[in-house]
Design a protein around this motif. Structure first.
Motif, PDB file in Angstrom:
ATOM      1  N   ALA A  69       0.844  -1.188   0.000  1.00  0.00           N
ATOM      2  CA  ALA A  69       0.000   0.000   0.000  1.00  0.00           C
ATOM      3  C   ALA A  69       0.883   1.243   0.000  1.00  0.00           C
ATOM      4  O   ALA A  69       2.032   1.240   0.487  1.00  0.00           O
ATOM      5  CB  ALA A  69      -0.910  -0.001   1.223  1.00  0.00           C
ATOM      6  N   ALA A  70       0.355   2.303  -0.534  1.00  0.00           N
ATOM      7  CA  ALA A  70       1.099   3.563  -0.568  1.00  0.00           C
ATOM      8  C   ALA A  70       1.295   4.064   0.856  1.00  0.00           C
ATOM      9  O   ALA A  70       0.351   4.059   1.659  1.00  0.00           O
ATOM     10  CB  ALA A  70       0.340   4.588  -1.397  1.00  0.00           C
ATOM     11  N   PRO A  71       2.504   4.458   1.216  1.00  0.00           N
ATOM     12  CA  PRO A  71       2.737   4.944   2.582  1.00  0.00           C
ATOM     13  C   PRO A  71       1.970   6.236   2.842  1.00  0.00           C
ATOM     14  O   PRO A  71       1.894   7.117   1.987  1.00  0.00           O
ATOM     15  CB  PRO A  71       4.250   5.165   2.629  1.00  0.00           C
ATOM     16  N   GLU A  72       1.378   6.296   4.010  1.00  0.00           N
ATOM     17  CA  GLU A  72       0.624   7.487   4.384  1.00  0.00           C
ATOM     18  C   GLU A  72       1.538   8.477   5.109  1.00  0.00           C
ATOM     19  O   GLU A  72       2.446   8.072   5.857  1.00  0.00           O
ATOM     20  CB  GLU A  72      -0.547   7.103   5.271  1.00  0.00           C
ATOM     21  N   PRO A  73       1.318   9.746   4.925  1.00  0.00           N
ATOM     22  CA  PRO A  73       2.150  10.734   5.645  1.00  0.00           C
ATOM     23  C   PRO A  73       1.852  10.725   7.133  1.00  0.00           C
ATOM     24  O   PRO A  73       0.812  10.258   7.571  1.00  0.00           O
ATOM     25  CB  PRO A  73       1.751  12.060   4.981  1.00  0.00           C
ATOM     26  N   THR A  74       2.759  11.256   7.894  1.00  0.00           N
ATOM     27  CA  THR A  74       2.587  11.336   9.345  1.00  0.00           C
ATOM     28  C   THR A  74       1.549  12.396   9.667  1.00  0.00           C
ATOM     29  O   THR A  74       1.169  13.206   8.802  1.00  0.00           O
ATOM     30  CB  THR A  74       3.924  11.692  10.006  1.00  0.00           C
ATOM     31  N   PRO A  75       1.059  12.435  10.925  1.00  0.00           N
ATOM     32  CA  PRO A  75       0.092  13.482  11.289  1.00  0.00           C
ATOM     33  C   PRO A  75       0.625  14.894  11.055  1.00  0.00           C
ATOM     34  O   PRO A  75      -0.150  15.826  10.846  1.00  0.00           O
ATOM     35  CB  PRO A  75      -0.150  13.218  12.775  1.00  0.00           C
ATOM     36  N   GLY A  86       2.251  15.728   8.474  1.00  0.00           N
ATOM     37  CA  GLY A  86       2.312  15.970   7.041  1.00  0.00           C
ATOM     38  C   GLY A  86       3.614  15.574   6.390  1.00  0.00           C
ATOM     39  O   GLY A  86       3.850  15.898   5.224  1.00  0.00           O
ATOM     40  N   GLU A 123       6.023  13.063   4.566  1.00  0.00           N
ATOM     41  CA  GLU A 123       5.917  11.838   3.785  1.00  0.00           C
ATOM     42  C   GLU A 123       7.130  10.949   4.037  1.00  0.00           C
ATOM     43  O   GLU A 123       8.246  11.428   4.243  1.00  0.00           O
ATOM     44  CB  GLU A 123       5.808  12.165   2.291  1.00  0.00           C
ATOM     45  N   ARG A 124       6.895   9.636   4.008  1.00  0.00           N
ATOM     46  CA  ARG A 124       7.971   8.685   4.243  1.00  0.00           C
ATOM     47  C   ARG A 124       8.847   8.580   2.994  1.00  0.00           C
ATOM     48  O   ARG A 124       8.359   8.551   1.874  1.00  0.00           O
ATOM     49  CB  ARG A 124       7.402   7.321   4.602  1.00  0.00           C
TER      50      ARG A 124
END
Length: 370
Positions: free
Chosen positions: A258-264, A266, A268-269
Motif C-alpha cells: 500500500a502507498a505509505p501514508e504521511p505522518t500526522p 504531514g 511523507e515517508r
C-alpha cells in the motif's frame, strides 16, 4: 336389535354400520331381530287383563357384554280373552318373584379399542367400527391388553449418522490409513496417535474439526506449522495481506504493498519508488523471518520450476509452470495452473470443507471423505 340385510348379523339399534361385514345399516331400522314372548307361569284366571310389561330398550355400554344368566321358566296355559273384547297387546304374565341368584364372579372388562378413523370405542372382537364402518382389521382375544388391540404406531426411522474419514495419502497417492472423526467437535494432532503419531511437524493439538448437521468445519488450533487446503485447478482464490501458501517445499507469504501514508505532521515517508507493484512475495524461512522477496507487478506473476517469473529449479515438487498471482478488479487472486502436487493456501479462519477436499497438516496430506 337391527339385522344386517347383507350378512344377517344382529347389531344394536344405535349402530350405523354392521359389526360383522361393515355394511351400512338401514336408517329406518330395517328388519329387526324377533323378540321372543316371555314365557308365562300358571296362574288363576284373570278377570281384567292388564297391559303387558315392556322392558325398556337396553342402554349400550362400551364395555364387555355381561354373560346372560338363564332364568327359570314357568309353563302354563295361556288365557284367551272373551269374544269381542280388545285383544291384549301381549300375553299377561302373573308377577313371579325373581329367583335369587348368587352374584357371578367379577371379570375384568376387556379393553376397548378406539377406531383409528372416528375414535369410537369398539369391543375388541369387533371387525368393523359400529359408528363409521371402518374395518378394524381383526379382533384380539378376550382379555387382550389395550396396547395389543390398538393399531400399531409407526416409529420414524432413525436418521443415519454420517461417517467422516480423514485418509492419509502417501507421496504416490496411495492411502496410508484412515481416521474416523467422531460427531461434534474434536481437536486432532500428534497426541491423537494412529496416522498422526509419526509426524514431528504436527503439533500435539493441530486442527479442530466440527460437524454441524450436513456441514464439516475446520480451523487451525494454534499449531506451529498451520493447516492448508489444496486449491482446485484453475479456480482463483482471493488472497489478502500476509496470507501464506505453499508450492512443493516452498512456503511463500504474500504482502500487499500500500502507498505509505504521511505522518500526522504531514511528513511523507522516504523510500524506493514502488509505482506499478501490487505487493511482493517472500519466502518464509522461519516462524517470523523471510528470505528472498519478489515484487508482484500490476499484470501479475507466474511461479514454477522451469517457466515463469519466479523459478524454483531445485525443488522437484514444483511443476514446470505451477501457479499464478494476478489482480481481478480490486482483489488479488491465487490460481493453481494444473500442477502435479498442488497449491495449498493456509487457513486464517474457520472454513467449510467438502467431500474430496485435501488438507495439508505437517508433512502429510489428508483427504476428507463422507
Amino acid at each position: 336389535m337391527i339385522i344386517c340385510p347383507k350378512c344377517g348379523k344382529e347389531n344394536q339399534d344405535h349402530y350405523k354400520y354392521c359389526l360383522g361385514c361393515g355394511a351400512e345399516l338401514p336408517k329406518d331400522g330395517g328388519a329387526r331381530a324377533p323378540v321372543a314372548a316371555p314365557p308365562v307361569a300358571p296362574a288363576a284366571p284373570v278377570v281384567a287383563p292388564e297391559p303387558a310389561y315392556v322392558p325398556p330398550a337396553p342402554i349400550p355400554v362400551p364395555v364387555a357384554v355381561p354373560v346372560p344368566v338363564a332364568a327359570p321358566v314357568a309353563t302354563g296355559p295361556v288365557v284367551q280373552p272373551a269374544y269381542g273384547s280388545a285383544p291384549p297387546p301381549a300375553a299377561v304374565v302373573a308377577p313371579v318373584a325373581a329367583p335369587v341368584v348368587a352374584p357371578a364372579p367379577v371379570v375384568a372388562a376387556p379393553a376397548t379399542s378406539p377406531c383409528p378413523q372416528c375414535g369410537h370405542q369398539n369391543a375388541p372382537n369387533n371387525l368393523f367400527c359400529g359408528s363409521c364402518g371402518f374395518r378394524l382389521g381383526g379382533a384380539p382375544g378376550i382379555g387382550a391388553t389395550a396396547a395389543a388391540s390398538s393399531p400399531p404406531v409407526a416409529t420414524p426411522a432413525a436418521t443415519p449418522t454420517r461417517t467422516v474419514l480423514l485418509t492419509a495419502l502417501r507421496a504416490d497417492g496411495t492411502e496410508a490409513g484412515n481416521y474416523t472423526l467422531p460427531p461434534g467437535t474434536i481437536s486432532i494432532g500428534r497426541e491423537s496417535g494412529g496416522i498422526f503419531a509419526g509426524d514431528s511437524y504436527l503439533s500435539p493439538r493441530h486442527a479442530i474439526f466440527t460437524q454441524h448437521a450436513d456441514r464439516l468445519l475446520v480451523r487451525d488450533d494454534g499449531s506451529l506449522n498451520g493447516v492448508y487446503r489444496k486449491l482446485y485447478r484453475d479456480v482463483p482464490v482471493e488472497i489478502r495481506h500476509t496470507d501464506v501458501f505453499r508450492i512443493g517445499q516452498e512456503i511463500i507469504r504474500f504482502e500487499a504493498m500500500a502507498a505509505p501514508e504521511p505522518t500526522p505532521e504531514g511528513v511523507e515517508r522516504l523510500g524506493a519508488p514502488a509505482k506499478g507493484y501490487l505487493g511482493r512475495i517472500a519466502l518464509v524461512v522461519g516462524r517470523d523471518s523471510t528470505g528472498n522477496a519478489f515484487p508482484v507487478p500490476e499484470n501479475g506473476i507466474h511461479l514454477g520450476r522451469e517457466r515463469g517469473d519466479v523459478l524454483f529449479p531445485e525443488d522437484g515438487y514444483v511443476s514446470g509452470l505451477h501457479c499464478r498471482i494476478a489482480p481481478d478488479g480490486a482483489a488479488i487472486y491465487l490460481t493453481d495452473l494444473g500442477s502435479s502436487n498442488g497449491t495449498f493456501l493456509r487457513l486464517r479462519e474457520e472454513i467449510e470443507v467438502i467431500n474430496g477436499d485435501i488438507l495439508l497438516m505437517g508433512q502429510q496430506l489428508f483427504r476428507v471423505n463422507f
